[in-house]
Structures are given as structure tokens and as C-alpha cells.
Design an enzyme around this catalytic site. Structure first.
Site, PDB file in Angstrom:
ATOM      1  N   LYS A 120       0.806  -1.092   0.032  1.00 49.82           N
ATOM      2  CA  LYS A 120       0.107  -0.203  -0.011  1.00 49.82           C
ATOM      3  C   LYS A 120       0.745   1.346  -0.223  1.00 49.82           C
ATOM      4  O   LYS A 120       0.666   2.118  -0.710  1.00 49.82           O
ATOM      5  CB  LYS A 120      -0.926   0.066   1.225  1.00 49.82           C
ATOM      6  CG  LYS A 120      -1.857   1.039   1.045  1.00 49.82           C
ATOM      7  CD  LYS A 120      -2.485   1.454   2.579  1.00 49.82           C
ATOM      8  CE  LYS A 120      -1.396   2.063   3.418  1.00 49.82           C
ATOM      9  NZ  LYS A 120      -2.047   2.630   4.730  1.00 49.82           N
ATOM     10  N   ASP A 138      -6.277   0.989   1.217  1.00 52.11           N
ATOM     11  CA  ASP A 138      -6.406   1.114   2.739  1.00 52.11           C
ATOM     12  C   ASP A 138      -7.536   0.543   3.004  1.00 52.11           C
ATOM     13  O   ASP A 138      -8.342   0.138   2.506  1.00 52.11           O
ATOM     14  CB  ASP A 138      -6.082   2.501   3.050  1.00 52.11           C
ATOM     15  CG  ASP A 138      -7.078   3.415   2.853  1.00 52.11           C
ATOM     16  OD1 ASP A 138      -8.027   3.002   1.961  1.00 52.11           O
ATOM     17  OD2 ASP A 138      -6.940   4.581   3.102  1.00 52.11           O
TER      18      ASP A 138
END
Length: 207
Positions: A120, A138
């Protein structure tokens, strides 16, 4: 989900959140990288409160690489997991100096070789720092995209890959921001604001 409904959702979210973008304050890719690592399980607002003093003291990878985690922790103790994050940002700075000449690489695997940097974070850095099209998943992106029916996946990586299939490539990074803003402002985890949602008629929950 058919492509025209997906595009309608993205268009409505764009109208609703014209300001959608990276909420982490940064002046260069290094600051972006550090701020993104610090933002794990912490709000961007909290990170923005501690980074000005941190970056004034340690303006680049070389400076931060020469610090000790105990020193750095004093600048970020107001955010969650500050001891672990202090070790990580010092460690990643040392790796940047040793392996990459102090520069942040524009390569996902190389980024993920740095302490504290997962997929991420690497995606965020490539999208915001280098202008690459990426979808960083996320908690907001995962929840919203699956809840409204953009994808139907059970884990983060599968969600990212499915979103890449569903969303036009040139809209990946923008979609990431739109889903985050919608997740923060309307489609929250515990009590989604369906009664005032801008995509209520397009959401799978209402079809």
C-alpha cells in the site's frame, strides 16, 4: 458491475469531492515516503502535526540515516506505534543511502524492500511521488469498493487487482482518493450515511 455504472459512480464521487487528493503534507518524495509510513493506523491530520518539526531536523535520507530511533521518537511520540515507526523511518533512510544513493526509487519491489514499507505504501509513493497510476488499498478503499459493489473480494490484494480490472487505467490513482474521501466522509465503517450518499442510487446495497 457494468462499466457505465462504474463510470457514473466515479463521476458522482468526483463532483462530491473535487478536492480529493493526498492529504499528507510533503515537499518531496522522501517526505511523502516517511509521512506515508507514519500514517499507518494513524490519521493523516495527526501525521501532519508532527512532520514539520521532524523534517526541519531531518530534511533528507542522509540526515535521518545518521539519527538514532530514540532521538527520532521524540518528534513523533504523539502518533500511534511511534517507537516502531521511529525504527522504520531510520531504517528505511539507511537503506536508501546504502542501496539507492539517498534517493527514493520508483520501483514497487525496491520500495517494499525498505523497512516499514508494504504494498500500500509503495503504491502511494509511486502514485503521488512519481505520477504512476496505482490503486493503494487502505481500510477505506477496501470497505467502500466492496460495499458499493465495485468489486467483491475478501482480501486487500485481491481487491487491488480486481479494481485494476474494473477501473480504467488512467483513473486508478484518482479512484483511490475518491474512495478514501467517501469512506471518511460518508461510507464510514460503523454507520454509513446512506441517507445523504451521493451514489445511493448506484450502490449495490440499493439495487
Amino acid at each position: 458491475m457494468e462499466s457505465n455504472r462504474i463510470q457514473n459512480i466515479l463521476d458522482e464521487l468526483t463532483l462530491e469531492y473535487p478536492e480529493a487528493g493526498c492529504a499528507l503534507d510533503h515537499r518531496d518524495v522522501f517526505e511523502l515516503l516517511v509521512a506515508t509510513v507514519l500514517s499507518a493506523q494513524t490519521t493523516d491530520k495527526s501525521v501532519n502535526q508532527v512532520t514539520p518539526a521532524l523534517f526541519e531536523r531531518y530534511p533528507d535520507a542522509m540526515a535521518l540515516a545518521q539519527a538514532e530511533p530514540e532521538e527520532v521518537s521524540e518528534y513523533i511520540r504523539r502518533i500511534g506505534m511511534y517507537k516502531t515507526k521511529s525504527k522504520n523511518i531510520v531504517g528505511l533512510s539507511r537503506k536508501l543511502v546504502e542501496a539507492f544513493g539517498g534517493e527514493v526509487p520508483n520501483d514497487r519491489e525496491q520500495l517494499m524492500s525498505l523497512p516499514g514499507v508494504g504494498r500500500k505504501t509503495a503504491n502511494v509513493v509511486q502514485a503521488e511521488g512519481f505520477g504512476e497510476q496505482r490503486i493503494a488499498v487502505d481500510t477505506h478503499v477496501f470497505r467502500v469498493s466492496n460495499r458499493i459493489g465495485l468489486v467483491k473480494e475478501k482480501d486487500v490484494l485481491k481487491t487491488e487487482l480486481a479494481l485494476q480490472e474494473a477501473i480504467p487505467h488512467d483513473q486508478w490513482s484518482h479512484t483511490h482518493h475518491l474512495l478514501i474521501f467517501h469512506g471518511r466522509n460518508c461510507c464510514t465503517a460503523r454507520k454509513p450515511g446512506c441517507d445523504h450518499c451521493c451514489i445511493r442510487e448506484l450502490c449495490e446495497q440499493n439495487l
